[in-house]
Design a protein around this motif. Structure first.
Motif, mmCIF file in Angstrom:
data_model
loop_
_atom_site.group_PDB
_atom_site.id
_atom_site.type_symbol
_atom_site.label_atom_id
_atom_site.label_comp_id
_atom_site.label_asym_id
_atom_site.label_seq_id
_atom_site.Cartn_x
_atom_site.Cartn_y
_atom_site.Cartn_z
ATOM 1 N N ARG A 41 0.853 -1.195 0.000
ATOM 2 C CA ARG A 41 0.000 0.000 0.000
ATOM 3 C C ARG A 41 0.880 1.233 0.000
ATOM 4 N NH1 ARG A 41 -4.979 -0.649 4.109
ATOM 5 N NH2 ARG A 41 -5.046 1.554 3.567
ATOM 6 N N LYS A 42 0.454 2.240 -0.738
ATOM 7 C CA LYS A 42 1.205 3.490 -0.762
ATOM 8 C C LYS A 42 0.994 4.284 0.517
ATOM 9 C CE LYS A 42 1.320 4.114 -5.736
ATOM 10 N NZ LYS A 42 1.028 4.985 -6.866
ATOM 11 N N ASP A 43 -0.156 4.098 1.183
ATOM 12 C CA ASP A 43 -0.494 4.921 2.341
ATOM 13 C C ASP A 43 -0.043 4.334 3.674
ATOM 14 O OD1 ASP A 43 -2.381 2.866 1.967
ATOM 15 O OD2 ASP A 43 -3.919 3.969 3.064
ATOM 16 N N ILE A 44 0.315 3.047 3.707
ATOM 17 C CA ILE A 44 0.717 2.421 4.966
ATOM 18 C C ILE A 44 2.009 1.642 4.749
ATOM 19 C CG2 ILE A 44 0.135 0.738 6.750
ATOM 20 C CD1 ILE A 44 -2.803 1.347 6.264
ATOM 21 N N GLY A 45 3.015 1.955 5.573
ATOM 22 C CA GLY A 45 4.268 1.220 5.512
ATOM 23 C C GLY A 45 4.287 0.052 6.485
ATOM 24 N N TRP A 46 3.790 0.317 7.709
ATOM 25 C CA TRP A 46 3.740 -0.720 8.736
ATOM 26 C C TRP A 46 2.875 -0.229 9.879
ATOM 27 C CZ3 TRP A 46 6.030 -0.492 13.774
ATOM 28 C CH2 TRP A 46 6.751 0.664 14.057
ATOM 29 N N GLY A 47 2.645 -1.110 10.855
ATOM 30 C CA GLY A 47 1.841 -0.722 12.004
ATOM 31 C C GLY A 47 2.132 -1.580 13.208
ATOM 32 N N ILE A 59 -6.297 -0.853 18.996
ATOM 33 C CA ILE A 59 -5.694 0.437 18.672
ATOM 34 C C ILE A 59 -4.441 0.180 17.854
ATOM 35 C CG2 ILE A 59 -4.592 2.520 19.598
ATOM 36 C CD1 ILE A 59 -6.248 2.084 22.181
ATOM 37 N N SER A 60 -4.372 0.765 16.667
ATOM 38 C CA SER A 60 -3.202 0.599 15.812
ATOM 39 C C SER A 60 -2.536 1.940 15.560
ATOM 40 C CB SER A 60 -3.589 -0.028 14.472
ATOM 41 O OG SER A 60 -4.121 -1.317 14.668
ATOM 42 N N ALA A 61 -1.218 1.972 15.705
ATOM 43 C CA ALA A 61 -0.417 3.128 15.297
ATOM 44 C C ALA A 61 0.007 2.834 13.871
ATOM 45 C CB ALA A 61 0.791 3.297 16.213
ATOM 46 N N ILE A 62 -0.362 3.710 12.947
ATOM 47 C CA ILE A 62 -0.103 3.506 11.520
ATOM 48 C C ILE A 62 1.053 4.398 11.082
ATOM 49 C CG2 ILE A 62 -1.089 3.606 9.195
ATOM 50 C CD1 ILE A 62 -2.488 1.552 11.050
ATOM 51 N N TYR A 63 2.020 3.796 10.377
ATOM 52 C CA TYR A 63 3.202 4.508 9.899
ATOM 53 C C TYR A 63 3.207 4.504 8.375
ATOM 54 C CZ TYR A 63 4.701 4.168 14.706
ATOM 55 O OH TYR A 63 4.752 4.279 16.070
ATOM 56 N N ASP A 64 3.761 5.559 7.785
ATOM 57 C CA ASP A 64 3.807 5.643 6.325
ATOM 58 C C ASP A 64 5.032 4.914 5.774
ATOM 59 O OD1 ASP A 64 6.015 7.362 6.645
ATOM 60 O OD2 ASP A 64 4.873 9.169 6.174
ATOM 61 N N GLY A 65 5.228 5.027 4.471
ATOM 62 C CA GLY A 65 6.316 4.335 3.800
ATOM 63 C C GLY A 65 7.698 4.821 4.186
ATOM 64 N N GLY A 67 8.288 5.491 7.366
ATOM 65 C CA GLY A 67 8.408 5.109 8.769
ATOM 66 C C GLY A 67 7.947 6.173 9.741
ATOM 67 N N MET A 68 7.241 7.197 9.244
ATOM 68 C CA MET A 68 6.756 8.279 10.104
ATOM 69 C C MET A 68 5.327 7.973 10.560
ATOM 70 S SD MET A 68 9.348 10.310 10.154
ATOM 71 C CE MET A 68 8.640 11.720 10.946
ATOM 72 N N PHE A 69 5.037 8.279 11.829
ATOM 73 C CA PHE A 69 3.693 8.066 12.361
ATOM 74 C C PHE A 69 2.688 8.916 11.597
ATOM 75 C CE2 PHE A 69 0.321 9.458 15.321
ATOM 76 C CZ PHE A 69 -0.273 8.231 15.557
ATOM 77 N N LYS A 70 1.570 8.303 11.178
ATOM 78 C CA LYS A 70 0.520 9.016 10.437
ATOM 79 C C LYS A 70 -0.715 9.268 11.286
ATOM 80 C CE LYS A 70 -0.578 8.177 6.284
ATOM 81 N NZ LYS A 70 -1.075 7.599 5.053
ATOM 82 N N VAL A 97 -12.553 4.223 14.456
ATOM 83 C CA VAL A 97 -12.191 5.583 14.848
ATOM 84 C C VAL A 97 -10.785 5.854 14.328
ATOM 85 C CG1 VAL A 97 -11.813 7.180 16.776
ATOM 86 C CG2 VAL A 97 -13.595 5.422 16.953
ATOM 87 N N ARG A 98 -10.605 7.013 13.674
ATOM 88 C CA ARG A 98 -9.274 7.427 13.217
ATOM 89 C C ARG A 98 -8.954 8.757 13.883
ATOM 90 N NH1 ARG A 98 -8.688 7.773 7.078
ATOM 91 N NH2 ARG A 98 -10.264 9.340 7.395
ATOM 92 N N ILE A 99 -7.702 8.860 14.350
ATOM 93 C CA ILE A 99 -7.273 10.089 15.010
ATOM 94 C C ILE A 99 -5.925 10.496 14.428
ATOM 95 C CG2 ILE A 99 -6.807 11.244 17.199
ATOM 96 C CD1 ILE A 99 -8.325 8.789 18.517
ATOM 97 N N CYS A 100 -5.911 11.615 13.723
ATOM 98 C CA CYS A 100 -4.680 12.149 13.147
ATOM 99 C C CYS A 100 -4.004 13.040 14.189
ATOM 100 C CB CYS A 100 -4.985 12.954 11.891
ATOM 101 S SG CYS A 100 -5.620 11.919 10.551
ATOM 102 N N PRO A 101 -2.677 13.169 14.127
ATOM 103 C CA PRO A 101 -1.976 14.015 15.095
ATOM 104 C C PRO A 101 -2.568 15.419 15.135
ATOM 105 C CG PRO A 101 -0.404 12.805 13.756
ATOM 106 C CD PRO A 101 -1.766 12.568 13.162
ATOM 107 N N GLY A 102 -2.877 15.877 16.334
ATOM 108 C CA GLY A 102 -3.427 17.211 16.519
ATOM 109 C C GLY A 102 -4.885 17.348 16.132
#
Length: 193
Positions: A41-47, A59-65, A67-70, A97-102
């Motif tokens: 996936r282009k939008d998710i690198g790992w979790g 609860i999943s912390a989703i990281y991009d390609g 490796g930055m927290f999304k 439920v999705r919660i973006c930083p801030g």
């Protein structure tokens, strides 16, 4: 111990074995796994996922390609455990439920929850439980009660977009200024959530 983890969806109806997720902790009440996407996936690198078995959420912390927290993504689930098989079945109760930083918590897929209730795919009790757990999760987040998953490193097999680009001779400024392409992903064939 080798557990079997099954992710069961109602819409679309499917069961997926996610036992290849890397198990970091399992004590019967809490399960922590680290994973790569099942399909590239282009939008998710790992979790990394934190499942509270008796409370009905993952609860999943989703990281991009890179490796930055999304964002945080919370699946509302019902969990069944079959001890003789050492098997957990996580049934997705559709609403998430999705919660973006801030940002503020965003409730997703209410339309699917309503659809499933009207079609008899969910009992009245499951419907009410799903809504109760959504409120519980939002309160938990606002009170600062989410687990600290940020300390967990990427799983084996994850290479950030930066690593891939540098390996191919790109400079750091090229990586920052260039949008990702499908060729940046090396995750094809990996398994996980």
């Amino acid at each position: 111990m080798k557990y079997t983890f099954i992710r069961k969806r109602l819409i679309p109806a499917e069961e997926v074995d996610i036992s290849s997720d890397e198990l970091l902790h399992c004590d019967g009440e809490t399960i922590v796994t680290r994973w790569l996407p099942i399909k590239p996936r282009k939008d998710i690198g790992w979790g990394v996922s934190y499942t509270q078995v008796d409370k009905g959420y993952k609860i999943s912390a989703i990281y991009d390609g890179a490796g930055m927290f999304k964002y945080w993504y919370v699946d509302i689930i019902e969990t069944q455990y079959f001890p003789e098989e050492m098997k957990y079945v996580f049934t997705d109760l559709l609403v998430d439920v999705r919660i973006c930083p801030g940002g503020e918590p965003e409730i997703l897929d209410m339309d699917e929850l309503e659809y499933a209730k009207k079609r008899g795919m969910l009992s009245e009790n499951d419907y009410a439980t799903a809504l109760f757990v959504v409120d519980l999760v939002i309160d938990l987040y606002r009170e600062g009660g989410f687990p600290d998953l940020m300390l967990i490193q990427a799983p084996k097999g994850f290479k950030s977009r930066s690593e891939n680009c540098l390996k191919n001779g790109s400079s750091v400024s090229t990586i920052i200024c260039t949008p990702p392409t499908s060729s940046d992903s090396i995750l094809s064939g990996t398994k996980g959530s």
